[in-house]
Design an enzyme around this catalytic site. Sequence first.
Site, mmCIF file in Angstrom:
data_model
loop_
_atom_site.group_PDB
_atom_site.id
_atom_site.type_symbol
_atom_site.label_atom_id
_atom_site.label_comp_id
_atom_site.label_asym_id
_atom_site.label_seq_id
_atom_site.Cartn_x
_atom_site.Cartn_y
_atom_site.Cartn_z
ATOM 1 N N VAL A 149 0.803 -1.229 0.000
ATOM 2 C CA VAL A 149 0.000 0.000 0.000
ATOM 3 C C VAL A 149 0.831 1.271 0.000
ATOM 4 C CG1 VAL A 149 -1.682 1.357 1.315
ATOM 5 C CG2 VAL A 149 -2.007 -1.099 1.043
ATOM 6 N N LYS B 253 -4.881 0.211 -3.954
ATOM 7 C CA LYS B 253 -4.489 0.474 -2.572
ATOM 8 C C LYS B 253 -5.693 0.904 -1.731
ATOM 9 C CE LYS B 253 0.189 1.707 -4.020
ATOM 10 N NZ LYS B 253 1.157 2.802 -4.232
#
Length: 433
Positions: free
Chosen positions: A134, A207
């Site tokens: 992420v 993400k």
Amino acid sequence: MMRTRPLKVALLGCGVVGSEVARIMTTHADDLAARIGAPVELAGVAVRRPSKVREGIDPALVTTDATALVKSGDIDVVVEVIGGIEPARTLITTAFEHGASVVSANKALLAQDGAALHALAEEQGRDLYYEAAVAGAIPLIRPLRESLAGDKVNRVLGIVNGTTNFILDKMDSTGAGYQEALDEATALGYAEADPTADVEGFDAAAKAAILAGIAFHTRVRLDDVYREGMTEVTAADFASARRMGCTIKLLAICERAADGGSVTARVHPAMIPLSHPLASVRGAYNAVFVESDAAGQLMFYGPGAGGAPTASAVLGDLVAVCRNKLSGATGPGDSAYTQLPVSPMGEVVTRYHISLDVADKPGVLAQVATVFAEHGVSIDTVRQQGRQDGGGEASLVVVTHRASDASLNGTVEALRNLDTVRGVASIMRVEGE
């Protein structure tokens, strides 16, 4: 006491990130062993081009047969940094079935098939860790699913793509146009030769899906995330933002509804006040702003990409997974117990900045205001300015109060049908207030 038999690690992929993982495993071997309680040994490296020279890696470890490597039966942890959906998905499932836990940096796969991978990991009694998926080196997933496990997270607002932040920051600070800023990002190595995944928001959307799922304990897939790219952002948009005391960022925004009954996840350019902490995030850096009931507002900031920063997150996961292996336990898995629905973008409520090209004559402002009123969108401020080049046209900028996305879309369509509106130059959401 230190266990003498090493934990064996298979590395899938040896590009920018994978080579850094291998280097750190070698140069910090003693420290890693002390932190884990056992040595870690690189048992194999799967690559596509075996003839390439890889400094610091024993050529005897290099193989093109990733499947055989993960099926060997003596691998404790598989580190997957090849990216993409296949063969990564098959290799990860094979690793689980043959006794290995997995550390991955694969945002696209986790956003698409995270639920199935978590289910298989739990079924097989394995770990699935993916801190690096992420925000690069920024510790984010572990704080969300462990440190804030006793809290209620309501909103996650973040800059999660360094390439787009570099481009927008360059446009803001120098007045450069989009293409000029993109060219500089490419020359400096921040942008790929094909920057589509970054500038069109696909990377950030993956993400956002991962973050929303963890933050709100529910299933959020990539298809659930609303996405807009930032290729249409102009110097004129930044000029308007400055007049409002704002700047423009490409944001990933994950929110829980006020009544707690649904969530939303979206990625798009937005104006944010210069007073907001995210406004000061410069260059290729990432930052994520978390709002929760008990902890309040938290800010996570740091390099979001690059070989060494991403490898740092991968190695942090590797240490955690290896410790779990030694203790015979597994770490936190999937926690999607709430099963909250993902609301469509039309139900999202925010403020808007709309720039219109209109006829420069009396009565136009009244017509425009009537359209907003008919669609239930309240106007906060209006600024009208005649064009310096004449031609009987003016620029009209309207900033609204909070309204639903569906109401705003209806308003814009009606505005386009007015004879006095020559065009809708730009529409941008206003966040962070």
